[in-house]
Each structure stands twice: as C-alpha cells, then as structure tokens.
Design a protein around this motif. Structure first.
Motif, PDB file in Angstrom:
ATOM      1  N   ILE A  90      57.666  47.392  26.633  1.00  0.00           N
ATOM      2  CA  ILE A  90      58.233  46.780  25.301  1.00  0.00           C
ATOM      3  C   ILE A  90      57.708  45.434  25.095  1.00  0.00           C
ATOM      4  CG2 ILE A  90      60.410  46.170  24.246  1.00  0.00           C
ATOM      5  CD1 ILE A  90      61.803  48.536  26.013  1.00  0.00           C
ATOM      6  N   TYR A  91      56.997  45.010  24.260  1.00  0.00           N
ATOM      7  CA  TYR A  91      56.384  44.022  23.660  1.00  0.00           C
ATOM      8  C   TYR A  91      57.481  43.013  23.384  1.00  0.00           C
ATOM      9  CZ  TYR A  91      51.693  45.856  23.851  1.00  0.00           C
ATOM     10  OH  TYR A  91      50.390  46.232  24.422  1.00  0.00           O
ATOM     11  N   PRO A  92      57.336  41.648  23.628  1.00  0.00           N
ATOM     12  CA  PRO A  92      58.212  40.799  23.224  1.00  0.00           C
ATOM     13  C   PRO A  92      59.038  40.818  21.572  1.00  0.00           C
ATOM     14  CG  PRO A  92      56.521  39.407  24.524  1.00  0.00           C
ATOM     15  CD  PRO A  92      55.999  40.906  24.203  1.00  0.00           C
ATOM     16  N   ASN A  93      58.060  41.577  20.888  1.00  0.00           N
ATOM     17  CA  ASN A  93      58.538  41.629  19.456  1.00  0.00           C
ATOM     18  C   ASN A  93      59.474  43.071  19.319  1.00  0.00           C
ATOM     19  OD1 ASN A  93      56.705  43.700  19.397  1.00  0.00           O
ATOM     20  ND2 ASN A  93      55.239  42.991  17.938  1.00  0.00           N
ATOM     21  N   GLY A  94      59.370  43.747  20.389  1.00  0.00           N
ATOM     22  CA  GLY A  94      60.480  44.710  20.412  1.00  0.00           C
ATOM     23  C   GLY A  94      59.466  46.183  20.351  1.00  0.00           C
ATOM     24  N   ASP A  95      58.240  46.170  20.053  1.00  0.00           N
ATOM     25  CA  ASP A  95      57.447  47.308  19.800  1.00  0.00           C
ATOM     26  C   ASP A  95      57.494  48.047  21.246  1.00  0.00           C
ATOM     27  OD1 ASP A  95      57.027  46.737  17.076  1.00  0.00           O
ATOM     28  OD2 ASP A  95      54.857  46.150  17.439  1.00  0.00           O
ATOM     29  N   GLU A  96      57.806  49.411  21.330  1.00  0.00           N
ATOM     30  CA  GLU A  96      57.683  49.957  22.590  1.00  0.00           C
ATOM     31  C   GLU A  96      56.455  50.986  22.526  1.00  0.00           C
ATOM     32  OE1 GLU A  96      60.697  52.883  25.163  1.00  0.00           O
ATOM     33  OE2 GLU A  96      61.394  52.110  23.170  1.00  0.00           O
ATOM     34  N   VAL A  97      55.746  50.901  23.503  1.00  0.00           N
ATOM     35  CA  VAL A  97      54.613  51.928  24.185  1.00  0.00           C
ATOM     36  C   VAL A  97      54.638  52.409  25.185  1.00  0.00           C
ATOM     37  CG1 VAL A  97      53.273  50.432  22.475  1.00  0.00           C
ATOM     38  CG2 VAL A  97      53.266  49.942  24.775  1.00  0.00           C
ATOM     39  N   TYR A  98      53.943  53.503  25.248  1.00  0.00           N
ATOM     40  CA  TYR A  98      53.373  54.263  26.518  1.00  0.00           C
ATOM     41  C   TYR A  98      51.971  54.293  26.458  1.00  0.00           C
ATOM     42  CZ  TYR A  98      58.201  56.094  27.722  1.00  0.00           C
ATOM     43  OH  TYR A  98      59.560  55.976  27.974  1.00  0.00           O
ATOM     44  N   ILE A  99      51.473  53.595  27.706  1.00  0.00           N
ATOM     45  CA  ILE A  99      49.771  53.434  27.560  1.00  0.00           C
ATOM     46  C   ILE A  99      49.062  54.347  28.349  1.00  0.00           C
ATOM     47  CG2 ILE A  99      48.233  51.534  28.029  1.00  0.00           C
ATOM     48  CD1 ILE A  99      50.366  49.562  27.444  1.00  0.00           C
ATOM     49  N   VAL A 100      47.997  54.712  27.773  1.00  0.00           N
ATOM     50  CA  VAL A 100      47.044  55.461  28.599  1.00  0.00           C
ATOM     51  C   VAL A 100      45.843  54.474  28.641  1.00  0.00           C
ATOM     52  CG1 VAL A 100      45.589  57.345  29.001  1.00  0.00           C
ATOM     53  CG2 VAL A 100      47.872  57.677  28.052  1.00  0.00           C
ATOM     54  N   ASP A 101      45.545  53.887  29.968  1.00  0.00           N
ATOM     55  CA  ASP A 101      44.672  52.733  30.032  1.00  0.00           C
ATOM     56  C   ASP A 101      43.381  53.418  30.696  1.00  0.00           C
ATOM     57  OD1 ASP A 101      43.371  50.476  29.511  1.00  0.00           O
ATOM     58  OD2 ASP A 101      44.555  49.328  30.982  1.00  0.00           O
ATOM     59  N   ILE A 102      42.028  53.384  30.079  1.00  0.00           N
ATOM     60  CA  ILE A 102      40.966  53.658  30.672  1.00  0.00           C
ATOM     61  C   ILE A 102      40.445  52.492  31.066  1.00  0.00           C
ATOM     62  CG2 ILE A 102      38.666  54.794  30.251  1.00  0.00           C
ATOM     63  CD1 ILE A 102      41.422  56.088  28.206  1.00  0.00           C
ATOM     64  N   VAL A 103      40.366  52.188  32.335  1.00  0.00           N
ATOM     65  CA  VAL A 103      39.891  50.809  33.014  1.00  0.00           C
ATOM     66  C   VAL A 103      38.446  50.805  33.376  1.00  0.00           C
ATOM     67  CG1 VAL A 103      40.417  49.002  34.681  1.00  0.00           C
ATOM     68  CG2 VAL A 103      42.499  50.338  33.691  1.00  0.00           C
ATOM     69  N   TYR A 104      37.626  50.258  33.052  1.00  0.00           N
ATOM     70  CA  TYR A 104      36.396  49.999  33.495  1.00  0.00           C
ATOM     71  C   TYR A 104      35.925  48.876  34.398  1.00  0.00           C
ATOM     72  CZ  TYR A 104      35.212  53.368  29.743  1.00  0.00           C
ATOM     73  OH  TYR A 104      35.030  54.455  29.171  1.00  0.00           O
ATOM     74  N   SER A 105      35.020  48.786  35.117  1.00  0.00           N
ATOM     75  CA  SER A 105      34.366  47.543  35.940  1.00  0.00           C
ATOM     76  C   SER A 105      32.951  47.279  35.622  1.00  0.00           C
ATOM     77  CB  SER A 105      34.883  47.513  37.298  1.00  0.00           C
ATOM     78  OG  SER A 105      34.147  48.816  37.874  1.00  0.00           O
ATOM     79  N   SER A 106      32.620  46.034  36.103  1.00  0.00           N
ATOM     80  CA  SER A 106      31.264  45.696  35.959  1.00  0.00           C
ATOM     81  C   SER A 106      30.963  44.344  36.436  1.00  0.00           C
ATOM     82  CB  SER A 106      30.742  45.726  34.411  1.00  0.00           C
ATOM     83  OG  SER A 106      29.381  45.056  34.488  1.00  0.00           O
TER      84      SER A 106
END
Length: 154
Positions: A90-106
């Motif tokens: 839940i962001y400080p502004n109240g927006d609620e999310v469920y995230i699917v994060d594709i993480v890369y590296s380099s």
C-alpha cells in the motif's frame, strides 16, 4: 505512474490493482549493487517500475533504468520473477497493489548517474551491507540476492 495505471486508478480508486513491474540489479566492478532511496517512502529499492501496456519487460526495464538514473544497460540476464503476498503493498497515498516483478541483472552498464525526482539519492552497496530500510515489495528480491551471494550463485 503509467497512463494505464492512472486510468485504472480513476475507475477503482485505491482498491487493489495487479501490476506487472520490471526492475534491475546493477553490479559494479566491486560486485556492489546500485540502489535508489525512494522519495515517497524513504526506503531503498532497485531501479524499475511498471510495465506499460504492450511493452515487453526488457524494454521496460531499460526505459525505467534510463528514466530513473540516466544509465543504459548492454546485457540483461533474468534474476527471477517475484510475486505473491510478499509483493502486496500500500503506497503512502493509499493505492494498493499486488506486484509481479520481473527482475533482471547486469554488470554491463554505461552513462552518468543522474537520478530523477522519484529518488532522493543513490548508492552502491556491498550485498551484505544493504540497508534494512528496504521498500517492502523489494525485500524478497534482496533476500534472494543475499541468499545467492552466500552460496556464490549471484
């Protein structure tokens, strides 16, 4: 925030939204990782953000990296895909999310670091010295990074 997310927020307000994100772990020559201190919650995170409609994740992570840091990346490797209850936020502004994060590296990047207004500062950290103040949805990624580092599979 993407135009899509803005449009969805007008329709659903602060209700939970499923978001696809792409982020990147950049390693310098000392095997330290680049982290940004977010302006909204004061916590550290890796460069990245929401994937726009129709955008592939590799393009998205390159775009987000450049927008947030001024850096460009040559080669990308998949670090992992993170999802589930641990990426609920839940962001400080109240927006609620469920995230699917594709993480890369380099470890192949170039340019001069110039952070945008989404971040207060940047720093390269030794993996075992990453600060405790991590943005909550990034904690699973940091934990996996530390686990791999300890087993030398980074």
């Amino acid at each position: 925030m993407t135009e899509y997310v803005k449009k969805m927020r007008k329709l659903i307000g602060h209700e939970p939204l499923l978001l696809c994100g792409a982020s990147i772990i950049l390693f310098n020559q000392l095997n330290q990782v680049l982290m940004l201190r977010r302006s909204d919650n004061g916590c550290w995170c890796f460069p990245g953000g929401a994937v726009d409609l129709g955008e592939n994740t590799e393009y998205s992570v390159r775009r987000e990296l450049f927008e947030e840091t001024g850096l460009s990346v040559e080669e990308l490797s998949i670090f992992g895909v993170f999802s589930g209850k641990e990426l609920h936020y839940i962001y400080p502004n109240g927006d609620e999310v469920y995230i699917v994060d594709i993480v890369y590296s380099s470890n192949k990047f170039y340019g001069e670091i110039n952070i945008d207004n989404e971040s207060r500062e940047y720093r390269f950290f030794d993996i075992e010295d990453i600060p405790a103040e991590i943005s909550p949805p990034v904690m699973p990624v940091v934990n996996e990074l530390k686990r791999r580092n300890r087993s030398n599979n980074v």
